[in-house]
Design an enzyme around this catalytic site. Structure first.
Site, PDB file in Angstrom:
ATOM      1  N   ASN A   9       0.869  -1.179   0.000  1.00 41.44           N
ATOM      2  CA  ASN A   9       0.000   0.000   0.000  1.00 41.44           C
ATOM      3  C   ASN A   9       0.905   1.228   0.000  1.00 41.44           C
ATOM      4  O   ASN A   9       1.510   1.549   1.017  1.00 41.44           O
ATOM      5  CB  ASN A   9      -0.896  -0.027   1.242  1.00 41.44           C
ATOM      6  CG  ASN A   9      -1.733   1.237   1.378  1.00 41.44           C
ATOM      7  OD1 ASN A   9      -1.804   2.045   0.446  1.00 41.44           O
ATOM      8  ND2 ASN A   9      -2.380   1.397   2.526  1.00 41.44           N
ATOM      9  N   TRP A  10       0.967   1.882  -1.132  1.00 42.21           N
ATOM     10  CA  TRP A  10       1.877   3.033  -1.251  1.00 42.21           C
ATOM     11  C   TRP A  10       1.313   4.296  -0.609  1.00 42.21           C
ATOM     12  O   TRP A  10       2.015   5.300  -0.517  1.00 42.21           O
ATOM     13  CB  TRP A  10       2.197   3.299  -2.730  1.00 42.21           C
ATOM     14  CG  TRP A  10       3.052   2.241  -3.356  1.00 42.21           C
ATOM     15  CD1 TRP A  10       3.537   1.108  -2.751  1.00 42.21           C
ATOM     16  CD2 TRP A  10       3.528   2.222  -4.703  1.00 42.21           C
ATOM     17  NE1 TRP A  10       4.291   0.383  -3.653  1.00 42.21           N
ATOM     18  CE2 TRP A  10       4.294   1.046  -4.856  1.00 42.21           C
ATOM     19  CE3 TRP A  10       3.380   3.067  -5.804  1.00 42.21           C
ATOM     20  CZ2 TRP A  10       4.916   0.714  -6.065  1.00 42.21           C
ATOM     21  CZ3 TRP A  10       3.993   2.735  -7.001  1.00 42.21           C
ATOM     22  CH2 TRP A  10       4.755   1.568  -7.120  1.00 42.21           C
ATOM     23  N   LYS A  11       0.039   4.265  -0.243  1.00 43.27           N
ATOM     24  CA  LYS A  11      -0.597   5.451   0.357  1.00 43.27           C
ATOM     25  C   LYS A  11      -0.369   6.656  -0.564  1.00 43.27           C
ATOM     26  O   LYS A  11      -0.366   6.498  -1.783  1.00 43.27           O
ATOM     27  CB  LYS A  11      -0.074   5.663   1.782  1.00 43.27           C
ATOM     28  CG  LYS A  11      -0.166   4.369   2.604  1.00 43.27           C
ATOM     29  CD  LYS A  11       0.092   4.546   4.068  1.00 43.27           C
ATOM     30  CE  LYS A  11      -0.047   3.191   4.766  1.00 43.27           C
ATOM     31  NZ  LYS A  11       0.077   3.292   6.222  1.00 43.27           N
ATOM     32  N   HIS A  95      -9.399   1.372   4.949  1.00 40.48           N
ATOM     33  CA  HIS A  95      -8.122   1.541   5.657  1.00 40.48           C
ATOM     34  C   HIS A  95      -8.318   2.494   6.837  1.00 40.48           C
ATOM     35  O   HIS A  95      -9.087   3.452   6.751  1.00 40.48           O
ATOM     36  CB  HIS A  95      -7.062   2.086   4.691  1.00 40.48           C
ATOM     37  CG  HIS A  95      -5.687   2.010   5.261  1.00 40.48           C
ATOM     38  ND1 HIS A  95      -5.217   2.923   6.175  1.00 40.48           N
ATOM     39  CD2 HIS A  95      -4.693   1.104   5.085  1.00 40.48           C
ATOM     40  CE1 HIS A  95      -3.981   2.589   6.526  1.00 40.48           C
ATOM     41  NE2 HIS A  95      -3.640   1.486   5.881  1.00 40.48           N
ATOM     42  N   GLU A  97      -6.627   4.854   7.887  1.00 33.47           N
ATOM     43  CA  GLU A  97      -6.380   6.274   7.593  1.00 33.47           C
ATOM     44  C   GLU A  97      -7.598   6.909   6.934  1.00 33.47           C
ATOM     45  O   GLU A  97      -7.890   8.087   7.142  1.00 33.47           O
ATOM     46  CB  GLU A  97      -5.125   6.405   6.718  1.00 33.47           C
ATOM     47  CG  GLU A  97      -3.867   6.150   7.546  1.00 33.47           C
ATOM     48  CD  GLU A  97      -2.719   5.504   6.792  1.00 33.47           C
ATOM     49  OE1 GLU A  97      -2.720   5.515   5.537  1.00 33.47           O
ATOM     50  OE2 GLU A  97      -1.817   4.973   7.458  1.00 33.47           O
ATOM     51  N   GLU A 167      -5.130  -4.720  10.602  1.00 30.43           N
ATOM     52  CA  GLU A 167      -4.072  -3.733  10.800  1.00 30.43           C
ATOM     53  C   GLU A 167      -4.314  -2.988  12.110  1.00 30.43           C
ATOM     54  O   GLU A 167      -5.086  -2.023  12.135  1.00 30.43           O
ATOM     55  CB  GLU A 167      -4.074  -2.718   9.649  1.00 30.43           C
ATOM     56  CG  GLU A 167      -3.823  -3.331   8.292  1.00 30.43           C
ATOM     57  CD  GLU A 167      -3.282  -2.296   7.312  1.00 30.43           C
ATOM     58  OE1 GLU A 167      -2.209  -2.554   6.760  1.00 30.43           O
ATOM     59  OE2 GLU A 167      -3.901  -1.236   7.120  1.00 30.43           O
ATOM     60  N   GLY A 173       2.960   2.375  10.698  1.00 29.37           N
ATOM     61  CA  GLY A 173       3.936   3.458  10.544  1.00 29.37           C
ATOM     62  C   GLY A 173       4.679   3.813  11.819  1.00 29.37           C
ATOM     63  O   GLY A 173       5.321   4.855  11.896  1.00 29.37           O
ATOM     64  N   SER A 213       3.805  -2.031  10.212  1.00 26.37           N
ATOM     65  CA  SER A 213       5.253  -2.106  10.387  1.00 26.37           C
ATOM     66  C   SER A 213       5.840  -3.472   9.995  1.00 26.37           C
ATOM     67  O   SER A 213       6.728  -3.992  10.673  1.00 26.37           O
ATOM     68  CB  SER A 213       5.649  -1.730  11.823  1.00 26.37           C
ATOM     69  OG  SER A 213       5.266  -0.395  12.100  1.00 26.37           O
ATOM     70  N   GLY A 234       3.102  -1.096   4.188  1.00 24.08           N
ATOM     71  CA  GLY A 234       3.143   0.326   3.855  1.00 24.08           C
ATOM     72  C   GLY A 234       4.565   0.757   3.517  1.00 24.08           C
ATOM     73  O   GLY A 234       5.070   0.498   2.427  1.00 24.08           O
ATOM     74  N   GLY A 235       5.229   1.379   4.485  1.00 26.80           N
ATOM     75  CA  GLY A 235       6.556   1.957   4.270  1.00 26.80           C
ATOM     76  C   GLY A 235       7.553   1.059   3.558  1.00 26.80           C
ATOM     77  O   GLY A 235       8.232   1.494   2.624  1.00 26.80           O
TER      78      GLY A 235
HETATM   79  P1  13P Z   1       3.320   0.475   7.547  1.00 26.72           P
HETATM   80  O1  13P Z   1       3.811  -0.823   6.965  1.00 26.72           O
HETATM   81  O2  13P Z   1       4.043   1.657   7.019  1.00 26.72           O
HETATM   82  O3  13P Z   1       3.238   0.399   9.032  1.00 26.72           O
HETATM   83  O4  13P Z   1       1.797   0.668   7.020  1.00 26.72           O
HETATM   84  C1  13P Z   1       0.910  -0.380   7.143  1.00 26.72           C
HETATM   85  C2  13P Z   1      -0.339  -0.056   6.409  1.00 26.72           C
HETATM   86  O5  13P Z   1      -1.086   0.822   6.803  1.00 26.72           O
HETATM   87  C3  13P Z   1      -0.624  -0.791   5.177  1.00 26.72           C
HETATM   88  O6  13P Z   1      -1.910  -0.549   4.728  1.00 26.72           O
END
Ligand code: 13P
Length: 250
Positions: A9-11, A95, A97, A167, A173, A213, A234-235
């Site tokens: 997920n590149w956000k 998600h 967010e 999640e 993050g 993470s 994510g990251g």
């Molecule tokens: P991180 O891997 O950056 O913690 O993000 C997880 C995430 O929200 C994937 O959708």
């Protein structure tokens, strides 16, 4: 046998040109990988370029959001038809967010899941508790409510077409991953929920991903858990080498 999924997920990261640079490098690094579904979810503006770059590879394309109408006066929204046309086979829905910053609710999540299924786009349905809820021992109550609301009125046959991502919000993050045991406990709860709602076949077949993470260092221990069928990253999905290392977890 559930085929694992590793999804990135590149956000709100990567422009179209950055996406064009990422793809060939990543494709090289996952050459010969088998037995895992690989998905990337770039932002809307880069979806088309990503789709072109991964054509004829095993990588699949996901959006990060969807609207429930096919077209019309909905300024700023993206329809299932638009996603379908550029080859999006998956869509992240609900998600944390989006729940936190953009007013997504169990109700809107439910509408979006139904829409995605109608267009044969696989929903990656996200759930998870915030830190306060975990500290108050309300994790299972919260994810139970999210599951109930998000899956409302879905048939058993629909539920088996969904991917669920657990999640925990406090792990996103933050570099603070859930322990494999904490994750397994939530995943088991989710699978039991699906078993009660949709029967053994759906429960045994549904893929439940962990997100929060995830790194090349912790993926193996997470994947060793019975009910963890992949990761939503994510990251660590933003760099070809770390994402490829996660894909190659086995
Ligand atoms: P991180 O891997 O950056 O913690 O993000 C997880 C995430 O929200 C994937 O959708």
């Amino acid at each position: 046998m559930r085929i694992p999924i590793i999804a990135g997920n590149w956000k709100m990261n990567k422009t179209t040109s950055e996406t064009r640079a990422f793809c060939p490098e990543f494709i090289k690094l996952i050459d010969n990988v088998k037995g895992v579904e690989i998905v990337i979810a770039p932002p809307f503006t880069a979806l088309s370029a990503a789709g072109d770059a991964i054509r004829d590879t095993i990588i699949k394309l996901s959006a990060q959001n969807i609207f429930w109408e096919e077209k019309g006066a909905y300024t700023g929204e993206i329809s299932p038809l638009m996603l379908k046309e550029i080859g999006c086979g998956y869509c992240i829905i609900g998600h944390s967010e989006r729940r936190q910053y953009f007013g997504e609710t169990d109700d809107t999540v439910n509408k979006k899941i139904k829409t995605a299924l109608n267009y044969e786009i696989t929903p990656v349905f996200c759930i998870g508790e915030i830190l306060k809820e975990r500290e108050e021992n309300r994790t299972m109550a919260v994810i139970g409510r999210q599951l109930k609301g998000g899956l409302r009125d879905l048939l058993e046959s629909d539920i088996s077409r969904i991917v669920i991502a657990y999640e925990p919000v406090w792990a996103i993050g933050t570099g603070k991953t859930a322990t494999p045991q904490q994750a397994q406990e939530a995943h088991r709860f989710i699978r039991d929920f699906i078993r009660k709602k949709a029967g053994d076949k759906a429960a045994d077949g549904i893929r439940i991903l962990y997100g929060g993470s995830v790194t090349p260092e912790n993926i193996k221990d997470l994947m060793a858990q019975d009910d963890i069928d992949g990761a939503l990253v994510g990251g660590a999905s933003l760099k070809p080498d770390s994402f490829a290392a996660i894909v190659r977890f086995s």
